[in-house]
Design a protein around this motif. Structure first.
Motif, short mmCIF file in Angstrom:
data_model
loop_
_atom_site.label_atom_id
_atom_site.label_comp_id
_atom_site.label_asym_id
_atom_site.label_seq_id
_atom_site.Cartn_x
_atom_site.Cartn_y
_atom_site.Cartn_z
N ALA A 161 5.70 10.05 -3.80
CA ALA A 161 4.45 10.49 -3.19
C ALA A 161 4.63 11.81 -2.44
O ALA A 161 3.74 12.66 -2.44
CB ALA A 161 3.92 9.42 -2.26
N GLU A 162 5.81 11.97 -1.82
CA GLU A 162 6.05 13.23 -1.09
C GLU A 162 5.95 14.42 -2.03
O GLU A 162 5.33 15.43 -1.72
CB GLU A 162 7.44 13.24 -0.43
CG GLU A 162 7.66 12.18 0.64
CD GLU A 162 8.02 10.85 0.06
OE1 GLU A 162 9.12 10.75 -0.55
OE2 GLU A 162 7.21 9.89 0.17
N ALA A 189 -1.44 10.01 -3.43
CA ALA A 189 -1.25 11.33 -4.05
C ALA A 189 -0.89 11.30 -5.55
O ALA A 189 -1.48 12.07 -6.32
CB ALA A 189 -0.21 12.12 -3.27
N ARG A 204 -6.32 7.18 2.10
CA ARG A 204 -4.97 7.72 2.05
C ARG A 204 -4.02 6.88 1.23
O ARG A 204 -3.08 7.39 0.67
CB ARG A 204 -4.43 7.89 3.47
CG ARG A 204 -5.24 8.92 4.25
CD ARG A 204 -4.54 9.30 5.50
NE ARG A 204 -3.20 9.79 5.22
CZ ARG A 204 -2.27 9.98 6.14
NH1 ARG A 204 -2.54 9.68 7.40
NH2 ARG A 204 -1.10 10.43 5.82
N ARG A 205 -4.30 5.57 1.20
CA ARG A 205 -3.34 4.72 0.50
C ARG A 205 -4.02 3.72 -0.42
O ARG A 205 -5.15 3.29 -0.16
CB ARG A 205 -2.44 4.03 1.52
CG ARG A 205 -1.62 5.10 2.25
CD ARG A 205 -0.48 4.57 3.03
NE ARG A 205 -0.88 3.62 4.04
CZ ARG A 205 -0.01 2.79 4.60
NH1 ARG A 205 1.25 2.82 4.25
NH2 ARG A 205 -0.42 1.95 5.54
N GLN A 242 -7.60 4.30 5.88
CA GLN A 242 -6.18 4.11 5.65
C GLN A 242 -5.87 3.54 4.28
O GLN A 242 -4.97 4.00 3.60
CB GLN A 242 -5.59 3.20 6.75
CG GLN A 242 -5.34 3.95 8.04
CD GLN A 242 -4.43 5.17 7.85
OE1 GLN A 242 -3.37 5.06 7.28
NE2 GLN A 242 -4.87 6.34 8.31
N PRO A 296 -4.57 15.79 3.43
CA PRO A 296 -4.97 14.45 3.87
C PRO A 296 -5.21 14.45 5.38
O PRO A 296 -4.54 15.18 6.12
CB PRO A 296 -3.78 13.57 3.49
CG PRO A 296 -2.65 14.49 3.25
CD PRO A 296 -3.19 15.84 2.95
N TYR A 353 0.84 -1.19 0.00
CA TYR A 353 0.00 0.00 0.00
C TYR A 353 0.87 1.24 0.00
O TYR A 353 1.80 1.36 0.79
CB TYR A 353 -0.94 -0.01 1.20
CG TYR A 353 -2.13 -0.88 0.92
CD1 TYR A 353 -3.28 -0.33 0.37
CD2 TYR A 353 -2.08 -2.25 1.15
CE1 TYR A 353 -4.37 -1.12 0.06
CE2 TYR A 353 -3.16 -3.06 0.83
CZ TYR A 353 -4.30 -2.49 0.30
OH TYR A 353 -5.38 -3.26 -0.03
N ILE A 354 0.57 2.15 -0.92
CA ILE A 354 1.37 3.38 -0.97
C ILE A 354 0.44 4.58 -1.04
O ILE A 354 -0.76 4.45 -1.28
CB ILE A 354 2.36 3.38 -2.15
CG1 ILE A 354 1.60 3.19 -3.46
CG2 ILE A 354 3.41 2.28 -1.99
CD1 ILE A 354 2.47 3.36 -4.68
N ASP A 355 1.03 5.74 -0.88
CA ASP A 355 0.25 6.97 -0.82
C ASP A 355 -0.52 7.20 -2.13
O ASP A 355 0.00 6.99 -3.23
CB ASP A 355 1.20 8.14 -0.56
CG ASP A 355 0.44 9.37 -0.11
OD1 ASP A 355 0.63 9.77 1.05
OD2 ASP A 355 -0.36 9.93 -0.91
N ARG A 387 2.37 14.98 -2.83
CA ARG A 387 1.62 15.59 -1.72
C ARG A 387 1.93 17.07 -1.62
O ARG A 387 1.06 17.90 -1.38
CB ARG A 387 1.97 14.88 -0.41
CG ARG A 387 0.99 13.74 -0.08
CD ARG A 387 0.91 13.51 1.42
NE ARG A 387 2.23 13.39 2.01
CZ ARG A 387 2.91 12.24 2.08
NH1 ARG A 387 2.39 11.13 1.60
NH2 ARG A 387 4.10 12.21 2.64
#
Lengths: 448, 373
Positions: free
Chosen positions: A270-271, A18, A149-150, A290, A284, A14-16, A274
């Protein structure tokens, strides 16, 4: 073991969410702009209302153009659904409607085939299955419980795969003698921009076309890999911007540079996404759900379907191997293969219709039935030549009461800066032939 | 990184395997040849295009003078003088019909001077008093075809024609219309010639390059466009090649003066003149033939330039062999007209596909309404 680790990392983990959100917004926004530009440029009239005959994709002959209001309604459907994708409103329906309306427009006339329209269709198929509305969308505003979120890593990596395939196949297609050793067709196209400041004089140098050809091939073959790795990514993205920026300024290629320059942002972390999304208000929340999980039953269907989807995409560009002759000449197995900007052709196709009963003949003025753009495309593509011949057959059956018209063509094509060669067997009665996927034996072989 | 290594390897292999094939007989043109386009454009402007415009302007001025004289005193002599000059002017027109770009395009010169076949009904209703616009490019009631009718077509003999300018109830309107037509032609001729000798020559000679809209692209496109009009309008349509072998002799150019074949010959000669860069004589001036020689364009082991010149000569020969009036020839011996048509057509593949391809020039009159990729 390695395989399982790969699956776990790139598919199941599972990843972000965004990057997926950015992709949705940019894709929707770009399609919105593209459709508006299409209408604004008067292309609905030029491409769909002016012609009286349309070239078809095999199997899609039933797709017909609509009248003026119908075409505008269709295009506005594209606009509205693209906007809804961008805003993430009734997302799945929007993607579906976008896909159907956009594909319909593109299927009306094969004359207008562009690789990036095909890419848009493929991307909208993929997007349909992705939870790209699960954050920062009107859907989550209306139904806050959707907020997530993910997401599974595959929902983001599948887009990288899609774009990577485009680049890789575009690169492989460039590995042909004309591109590499004659710098064709760039040797024709670059000097046209000899009046550019700074770069203009360079474009007129013989070596420049070679440099651009080789750089283009290497770029296409490697860029996806350089984008994948964190260390090379910033430099790779600069290369993306330069490459697509140049092609945008040099060639009349519409949305493609934007689709790729914005699309490849999916490769960023993802950073980064975001951060970019926070500039336009994405916040978020810890309380959001989640993780988004597909229903196991759905996954059981989706997995083979998507694997099949990509296997087909991978095989299609190689189908030309099943046909005899020079691919760039016959164009059998040419479309749907990311063969981008590979040929410059000048064609001349003069048709003659003969009444088999009386022997009376008519030479056809193509301009009576085709727009100049259609005529240009028809004269270099065998399946169009055949379709047009069949149209002429019908035309002479209905309007001139000729029961069995014989349709022949005197066709010549000049490929990539060469003198022309005869393209189609002038003796063959095209009216008797059927179109299909079998090799077209009536295309005369290319002599180098 | 696996794939990129593979790709590099593949590139190297390909490079090794095909490098040897690059020899002198490279069929692919080198588009970066340093041919002096400006010198060619200067020669075309000075020795081909502007002299042709000047000739047409002078010729139409003389025609105007003779028509004025005819109108002042309509008799067999003044009519004959105007008729003779009309033929000279119509021939002169053929030299400039192919330059439908720049100043000529701006005033729709070709449409306004030579839209044919004439719409007699429209012309007659103009004379009867309905309103008209002699600069409407879509109208077929004016220009040289109208003069052809007014000077030759109103009656079978000179006396029959003279009736319309003397005793006919509408004689004054006929006179006025005739004068208006020639005045419009003369004005257009002067306007376009002045533009060329004024600023446009510099634009033309400076428009180097191979992109759409450059002078090279303009002359090649217009040469072809006009050549296709020659084949279609002057020979194809009248002889029935386009209409299931049913001839349309009434659709020839200049049906009343009966100089259709001569006009067609002149038009093909003009096309050749543009190609070789020389209007009348053989001075070996700089033209498209030199450009093709410069890039070593070969077709079927022959120089493409020679091939094209030979084909021009063949086309001129067969069309010269056609007797005037062409309309009659079509009725008597349609086959020879069709044969001439076929000989004229044979050139098109050379000038329309081979020449732009080896000179790497963009075709503009097939304009692209869409994106490409």
């Amino acid at each position: 073991m390695q395989f399982e680790a790969f699956i776990a990392k790139h598919i199941k983990r599972y990843i972000d969410i965004a990057p997926l959100i950015t992709f949705r917004i940019l894709f929707g926004g770009l399609m919105l702009v593209g459709a508006l530009r299409f209408m604004y440029s008067g292309w609905i009239e030029k491409l769909y209302l002016e012609p009286r005959f349309f070239f078809k994709y095999y199997g899609f002959e039933w797709i017909q153009p609509l009248d003026k209001w119908g075409m505008y309604a269709l295009m506005i459907t594209v606009v509205v659904s693209a906007a809804m994708i961008m805003l993430g409103f009734l997302y799945r329906w929007s993607v579906l409607i976008f896909f159907l309306s956009f594909s319909y427009v593109e299927l009306i006339d094969a004359t207008n085939y562009l690789n990036h329209y095909y890419l848009v269709c493929l991307l909208s198929i993929v997007l349909f299955f992705l939870p790209a509305n699960r954050a920062f969308s009107l859907d989550t505003l209306c139904w806050p419980s959707l907020k997530t979120r993910r997401v599974p890593a595959w929902t983001i990596n599948i887009l990288k795969l899609q774009l990577g395939l485009v680049y890789t196949f575009a690169g492989l297609a460039k590995l042909n003698p004309d591109w590499l050793f004659h710098a064709m067709p760039l040797a024709i196209w670059l000097p046209e921009h000899g009046n550019w400041p700074v770069l203009g004089p360079i474009f007129q140098q013989s070596w420049a076309a070679y440099a651009f050809s080789w750089a283009g091939a290497i770029y296409d073959l490697t860029i996806a890999w350089f984008l994948l790795f964190r260390v090379t990514r910033p430099w790779a993205y600069i290369a993306v911007l330069i490459f697509h920026g140049l092609t945008w300024m040099l060639f009349n290629i519409g949305l493609f540079p934007f689709i790729m320059s914005l699309g490849t942002l999916i490769f960023f972390s993802a950073e980064s996404h975001r951060r970019w999304l926070s500039w336009i208000g994405y916040r978020p929340n810890e309380n959001d759900r989640q993780a988004f999980a597909f229903h196991p039953a759905l996954i059981r269907i989706l997995r083979p379907a998507l694997i099949g989807f990509f296997i087909i995409q991978t095989l299609l560009p190689f189908r030309f191997l099943l046909y005899p002759g020079h691919l760039l000449w016959t164009e059998q197995g040419y479309r749907f293969s990311w063969r981008v900007m590979l040929v410059e052709k000048v064609g001349l196709a003069t048709f003659t219709v003969e009444d088999s009963a009386t022997g009376r003949r008519s030479e056809i003025q193509n301009a009576r039935y085709l727009t100049p753009f259609q005529e240009k495309q028809m004269s270099i593509q065998p399946d169009f030549i055949l379709q047009y011949a069949h149209f002429l057959k019908k035309e002479y059956q209905t309007h001139y009461q000729i029961e069995k018209p014989i349709v022949t063509v005197d066709a010549h094509v000049a490929l990539n800066g060469r003198v022309s060669q005869r393209f189609i067997d002038p003796e063959v009665d095209l009216a008797q032939l059927k179109d299909g996927f079998r090799p077209k034996s009536w295309i005369l072989p290319f002599q180098n | 990184m696996q794939l990129s290594k593979y790709a590099v390897l593949l590139l190297c292999l390909l490079a090794l395997s095909t490098c040897g094939s690059d020899d002198e007989n490279d069929p692919v043109s080198d588009c970066t040849q340093n041919f002096d386009q400006s010198a060619m454009f200067n020669n075309l402007a000075d020795n081909v295009i502007i002299p042709a415009y000047l000739d047409f302007q002078t010729s139409s001025e003389q025609l105007k003078t003779l028509i004025d004289a005819f109108i002042a005193s309509p008799d067999a002599n003044t009519l004959g003088a105007a008729q003779d000059q009309f033929k000279a002017t119509y021939l002169s027109w053929q030299d400039i019909a192919q330059y439908e770009f720049g100043p000529a395009e701006a005033v729709f010169l070709r449409n306004n001077v030579n839209n044919f076949p004439l719409d007699e009904a429209a012309l007659n209703s103009n004379i009867q008093g309905s309103s008209y616009d002699l600069k409407d490019p879509n109208a077929f009631d004016k220009g040289l075809p109208a003069l052809d009718y007014l000077l030759f077509g109103l009656g079978a003999t000179a006396d029959d024609i003279l009736v319309f300018y003397t005793t006919d109830g509408d004689a004054d309107t006929f006179k006025n219309y005739l004068q208006e037509i020639i005045q419009t032609i003369q004005d257009l001729a002067a306007e376009v010639h002045d533009e060329w000798t004024g600023g446009y020559k510099a634009t033309f000679t400076g428009g180097t390059g191979t992109a759409a809209g450059t002078s090279l692209s303009l002359i090649i496109n217009n040469l072809n466009q006009n050549y296709e009009l020659i084949k279609r309008e002057k020979l194809g349509l009248p002889s029935g090649v386009l209409t299931l072998d049913i001839p349309n002799p009434d659709k020839v150019e200049a049906p009343y003066s009966g100089i259709s074949a001569a006009l067609a010959v002149r038009a093909i000669k003009a096309s050749k003149a543009l190609f070789i860069g020389d209007l009348n004589s053989n001075n070996d001036r700089r033209g498209l033939d030199d450009y093709l020689e410069h890039v070593d364009a070969m077709k079927d082991n022959t120089s493409l330039a020679d091939l094209i010149i030979n084909q021009y000569d063949k086309a001129i020969e067969v069309v010269e062999a056609l007797p005037d009036p062409l309309a009659q020839a079509i009725e008597d011996d349609r086959e020879s007209v069709v044969n001439a048509y076929n000989e004229v057509v044979r050139q098109i593949v050379n000038t329309k596909t081979d020449m732009p391809s080896v000179l790497c020039v963009s075709i503009t009159y097939v304009d692209n309404p869409s994106d490409s990729d």
